[in-house]
Each structure stands twice: as C-alpha cells, then as structure tokens.
Write an enzyme that holds these catalytic residues in place. Structure first.
Site, PDB file in Angstrom:
ATOM      1  N   ARG A 248       0.844  -1.184   0.000  1.00 29.26           N
ATOM      2  CA  ARG A 248       0.000   0.000   0.000  1.00 29.26           C
ATOM      3  C   ARG A 248       0.885   1.241   0.000  1.00 29.26           C
ATOM      4  O   ARG A 248       1.994   1.233   0.569  1.00 29.26           O
ATOM      5  CB  ARG A 248      -0.879   0.024   1.258  1.00 29.26           C
ATOM      6  N   HIS A 296      -2.025   0.788  -9.502  1.00 34.21           N
ATOM      7  CA  HIS A 296      -2.612  -0.216  -8.594  1.00 34.21           C
ATOM      8  C   HIS A 296      -3.230  -1.371  -9.403  1.00 34.21           C
ATOM      9  O   HIS A 296      -4.413  -1.663  -9.288  1.00 34.21           O
ATOM     10  CB  HIS A 296      -3.661   0.446  -7.683  1.00 34.21           C
TER      11      HIS A 296
HETATM   12  P1  NDP Z   1      -1.582 -11.823   4.607  1.00 37.81           P
HETATM   13  O1  NDP Z   1      -2.413 -11.324   5.721  1.00 37.81           O
HETATM   14  O2  NDP Z   1      -1.783 -13.211   4.127  1.00 37.81           O
HETATM   15  O3  NDP Z   1      -0.029 -11.679   4.974  1.00 37.81           O
HETATM   16  C1  NDP Z   1       0.503 -10.559   5.587  1.00 37.81           C
HETATM   17  C2  NDP Z   1       1.966 -10.805   5.918  1.00 37.81           C
HETATM   18  O4  NDP Z   1       2.513  -9.605   6.492  1.00 37.81           O
HETATM   19  C3  NDP Z   1       2.156 -11.913   6.953  1.00 37.81           C
HETATM   20  O5  NDP Z   1       3.313 -12.657   6.666  1.00 37.81           O
HETATM   21  C4  NDP Z   1       2.335 -11.127   8.250  1.00 37.81           C
HETATM   22  O6  NDP Z   1       3.087 -11.773   9.252  1.00 37.81           O
HETATM   23  C5  NDP Z   1       3.110  -9.931   7.752  1.00 37.81           C
HETATM   24  N1  NDP Z   1       2.992  -8.813   8.683  1.00 37.81           N
HETATM   25  C6  NDP Z   1       1.879  -8.145   9.059  1.00 37.81           C
HETATM   26  N2  NDP Z   1       2.167  -7.199   9.980  1.00 37.81           N
HETATM   27  C7  NDP Z   1       3.501  -7.278  10.184  1.00 37.81           C
HETATM   28  C8  NDP Z   1       4.395  -6.588  11.019  1.00 37.81           C
HETATM   29  N3  NDP Z   1       3.965  -5.618  11.852  1.00 37.81           N
HETATM   30  N4  NDP Z   1       5.683  -6.933  10.996  1.00 37.81           N
HETATM   31  C9  NDP Z   1       6.117  -7.934  10.185  1.00 37.81           C
HETATM   32  N5  NDP Z   1       5.317  -8.638   9.356  1.00 37.81           N
HETATM   33  C10 NDP Z   1       4.026  -8.309   9.357  1.00 37.81           C
HETATM   34  O7  NDP Z   1      -1.777 -10.779   3.399  1.00 37.81           O
HETATM   35  P2  NDP Z   1      -1.649 -11.053   1.827  1.00 37.81           P
HETATM   36  O8  NDP Z   1      -0.338 -11.677   1.570  1.00 37.81           O
HETATM   37  O9  NDP Z   1      -2.846 -11.754   1.304  1.00 37.81           O
HETATM   38  O10 NDP Z   1      -1.726  -9.552   1.267  1.00 37.81           O
HETATM   39  C11 NDP Z   1      -0.783  -8.598   1.652  1.00 37.81           C
HETATM   40  C12 NDP Z   1      -1.160  -7.228   1.143  1.00 37.81           C
HETATM   41  O11 NDP Z   1      -0.946  -7.091  -0.256  1.00 37.81           O
HETATM   42  C13 NDP Z   1      -2.624  -6.825   1.302  1.00 37.81           C
HETATM   43  O12 NDP Z   1      -2.928  -6.452   2.625  1.00 37.81           O
HETATM   44  C14 NDP Z   1      -2.724  -5.650   0.350  1.00 37.81           C
HETATM   45  O13 NDP Z   1      -2.394  -4.460   1.019  1.00 37.81           O
HETATM   46  C15 NDP Z   1      -1.656  -5.946  -0.690  1.00 37.81           C
HETATM   47  N6  NDP Z   1      -2.255  -6.224  -2.006  1.00 37.81           N
HETATM   48  C16 NDP Z   1      -1.997  -5.341  -3.044  1.00 37.81           C
HETATM   49  C17 NDP Z   1      -2.498  -5.578  -4.290  1.00 37.81           C
HETATM   50  C18 NDP Z   1      -2.137  -4.707  -5.426  1.00 37.81           C
HETATM   51  O14 NDP Z   1      -2.748  -4.816  -6.485  1.00 37.81           O
HETATM   52  N7  NDP Z   1      -1.157  -3.841  -5.291  1.00 37.81           N
HETATM   53  C19 NDP Z   1      -3.381  -6.729  -4.568  1.00 37.81           C
HETATM   54  C20 NDP Z   1      -3.557  -7.603  -3.425  1.00 37.81           C
HETATM   55  C21 NDP Z   1      -3.020  -7.333  -2.199  1.00 37.81           C
HETATM   56  P3  NDP Z   1       2.572 -13.171   9.873  1.00 37.81           P
HETATM   57  O15 NDP Z   1       2.878 -14.173   8.798  1.00 37.81           O
HETATM   58  O16 NDP Z   1       3.387 -13.365  11.069  1.00 37.81           O
HETATM   59  O17 NDP Z   1       1.105 -13.000  10.135  1.00 37.81           O
HETATM   60  C1  OXD Z   2      -6.244  -5.943  -2.789  1.00 38.30           C
HETATM   61  C2  OXD Z   2      -5.912  -4.949  -3.794  1.00 38.30           C
HETATM   62  O1  OXD Z   2      -6.024  -5.693  -1.594  1.00 38.30           O
HETATM   63  O2  OXD Z   2      -6.415  -5.079  -4.931  1.00 38.30           O
HETATM   64  O3  OXD Z   2      -6.742  -7.015  -3.171  1.00 38.30           O
HETATM   65  O4  OXD Z   2      -5.142  -4.042  -3.534  1.00 38.30           O
END
Ligand code: NDP
Ligand code: OXD
Length: 333
Positions: A248, A296
């Site tokens: 983000r 995005h």
């Molecule tokens: P998940 O919830 O599956 O994974 C999040 C990861 O981030 C986990 O490994 C988690 O750790 C880690 N994490 C969260 N908080 C912290 C922290 N404070 N310190 C260290 N590690 C942290 O999310 P997704 O993988 O499904 O998606 C991730 C993000 O990708 C979404 O939230 C979205 O913002 C973004 N996204 C962007 C898109 C785009 O088009 N640009 C499309 C889709 C998603 P832990 O494993 O320990 O829980």
């Molecule tokens: C998502 C995105 O979070 O599209 O899926 O950014």
C-alpha cells in the site's frame, strides 16, 4: 441453531443445499456493477438459494446475511440486523472501517488464485526490471542515448527481500526463489518456505534489510506497518538498492523515498501503489527518471475465482465450519 442464534436456513446433503422455506439469504455486493452482475449469475450456481443484490438495491435489509465490498458506505454494515459475514473483495482490508463492522461479524479477506498469480507476475516483472537495470535503459532511450551494457549480476548474487510472507508474499517469495535469486522474507511470526531465508519480528529487521538488494513490499497496511518504509528503513538497505511496492502507498514515506532516490542511496523504485491514488498531478514521482509507476494493477481479484472463494466460505459458514482468512481485528489484517 447457528452462531447467529437462528435456525439454519438450509439443509445440507452431499454438498447440495435445499431451502427449508425460510426467507432466502441475500449477499449484498457493494462495488463494480460489472462484477456484481457476474456474481448475480455465478454465486447462486455455487450456493443454492443465495440471492445477490447490487448496492444500492438493498431490498429488505433484514434478509442480508453477507456483504461483499471494498469500502462499504459508513453506517451500512451496522444497519443490517442479520449480517453474518463481511467479505473484502480484495486481499487487504485497510479500506474497510473495521470499527463499523459489528463485533460478532467476521471479516474475511479475499484469497483466490488469480489475485495471487497477478501479484507473482508483477513482482517477477519488477524484480527482473530492477535486476537488469531497465529503469536506466528506459531513461536512456527517452534521451535518444544508446547507453552502455551494464555488468550482469548473476541471480544467486542478487538478494531479494520480501516484506510480508502471507498468502501473497509467501507465493511471491517462492516464485522469485525459482529464478535462483537469494530470497529472504520478513514477517511478524516465524514462517518456513523452501529456498527462502526467513526473518521474524522487529528484532530481525535491521539484519533483513542489510542483506536486501531489492525490497519487495507485500505487507498489509496496519497501525504497525504504516510508514514502515521511511528514512530509517531505507538507510539500512545497501547503497543502490531497489524498491518494489505492491503493498500500500501508506507504507512508504514518499518524501524520504525521494531523498533516497535523489542521493542515489535507492537506485530505482517500481511503485504500484501510492499514498494518494490517483497520484496527484505534479507529484515528483510522475517524472522521476528512476521511478516506474503503475495504477494499482499488480493483482486483481478474478471474477470467477472471487465468486468461488466467497461461495466456499458461505458453504463453510452454513455447515458451521471455521472460516478461513478471517481478519484479526486487533492486528488489523
Ligand atoms: P496476509 O495477511 O496473508 O499476509 C501478511 C503478511 O505480512 C504476513 O506474513 C504477516 O506476518 C506480515 N505482517 C503483518 N504485519 C507485520 C508486522 N507488523 N511486521 C512484520 N510482518 C508483518 O496478506 P496477503 O499476503 O494476502 O496480502 C498482503 C497485502 O498485499 C494486502 O494487505 C494488500 O495491502 C496488498 N495487495 C496489493 C495488491 C495490489 O494490487 N497492489 C493486490 C492484493 C493485495 P505473519 O505471517 O506473522 O502474520
Ligand atoms: C487488494 C488490492 O487488496 O487489490 O486485493 O489491492
């Protein structure tokens, strides 16, 4: 009785649900009318008895059991007396005001293969572009300059670091490891992925950054991660490091990134997300020779895959099975 304290509206027999004569269950979709129209066709074929309505055609608010939305209007969720599950149509939930969702209603993130594949593709494209110095070649072309052939760094010598090892970050890490890059990932709790060095928790952040030539951000936006890619984080990367942001825009301190780009500490940035979207006219990123911007588009929820993911969760919910991908309200993801 189900978890909302009402008699189950359906009877399950070998995956087939038969209505018991109660009012039908309604899913309200708040989002693109084109996707809403497809889900109106698709979801009832996957979940018998389900009716899909497209916001603002709410119908009887008491019939709505599910809402699927990116950012529902303020007050909507709290106004639905029999709401049972909220589905985010995206993987992230930062756009949802979680305080507007009644405490007993689970919020489920979108996890579907098409979205993950798109993110993997984008990460591979962006990492390879930085790895092979493509931002420099594009800038040279714009100037009508042929340029020089850069010495090629072998992939095992290029250290990629993934911020976030969840549903998407984990898949991205594994995909990049298949190119023989030296891949590491950082998460909150310990993770284990074949061919990927893993780091967990704040205490390991400095060591993770120090070994990262190209940082790929796939974190969720939470109170703990907002602004995480600021001056201190960038300073810990080796000089000339690259940044790929597919998480983000709120993760990045854009002023700090510009300073780091202008000083050469950061060699190039490929940004799919920015603090304001669309990025305002005149923002320095638009014309920066070492920034590549995309609007995005890294990953998009596939219409069929998204319908299948929601249908699976509704069927689980009807059976009384645990939902998957439920957001931890305290952690914010
Ligand atoms: P998940 O919830 O599956 O994974 C999040 C990861 O981030 C986990 O490994 C988690 O750790 C880690 N994490 C969260 N908080 C912290 C922290 N404070 N310190 C260290 N590690 C942290 O999310 P997704 O993988 O499904 O998606 C991730 C993000 O990708 C979404 O939230 C979205 O913002 C973004 N996204 C962007 C898109 C785009 O088009 N640009 C499309 C889709 C998603 P832990 O494993 O320990 O829980
Ligand atoms: C998502 C995105 O979070 O599209 O899926 O950014």
């Amino acid at each position: 009785m189900d978890r909302a304290g009402r008699a189950p509206p359906v009877h399950a027999a070998r995956g087939l649900y038969v209505l018991t004569g109660q009012a039908p269950e309604v899913l309200l979709h708040v989002g693109s009318p084109a996707r809403g129209a497809r889900w109106q066709e698709l979801l009832p074929t996957l979940v018998s008895g389900l009716i899909v309505r497209q916001w603002p055609d709410v119908g009887d608010p008491a019939a709505i059991r599910y809402v699927a939305a990116w950012a529902p209007p303020a007050g909507l969720l709290a106004s639905l007396p029999h709401l049972e599950v909220v589905f985010s149509v995206g993987a992230g939930v930062d756009h949802l005001d979680l305080s507007d969702v009644p405490a007993h209603v689970p919020v489920v993130r979108m996890i579907e293969p098409g979205l993950v594949r798109g993110m993997e593709e984008y990460a591979v494209f962006a990492v390879l572009a930085l790895h092979r110095g493509m931002l420099g070649h594009i800038a040279q072309q714009r100037q009508g300059a042929w340029g020089d052939a850069d010495p090629v760094t072998a992939t095992p010598a290029r250290r990629i670091g993934i911020f976030g090892l969840g549903a998407i970050g984990g898949a991205v890490a594994a995909r990049l490891a298949s190119f023989d890059f030296a891949v590491a990932g950082w998460s909150r709790s310990p993770r284990s992925i074949d061919g990927v060095e893993t780091f967990a928790g704040d205490a390991t952040l400095a060591a993770f950054l120090a070994r990262t030539d190209i940082l790929v951000n796939v974190l969720p936006l939470t109170d703990a991660t907002r602004g995480i890619i600021g001056a201190a984080t960038l300073a810990r990367l080796p000089r000339g490091a690259g940044l790929v942001n597919i998480g983000r825009g709120g993760h990045v301190d854009e002023a700090a990134l510009l300073l780091a780009l202008d000083s050469g500490h950061v060699g190039g940035a490929i940004l799919d997300v920015t603090s304001r979207e669309p990025l305002p006219a005149g923002h320095p990123f638009w014309q920066h020779p070492r920034v590549l911007l995309t609007p995005h588009i890294a990953g998009t929820t596939d219409v069929s895959g998204g319908a299948a993911a929601i249908a699976e969760q509704i069927l689980r919910h009807r059976r009384g099975d645990a939902l998957t991908g439920v957001v931890d309200r305290q952690a914010g993801y």
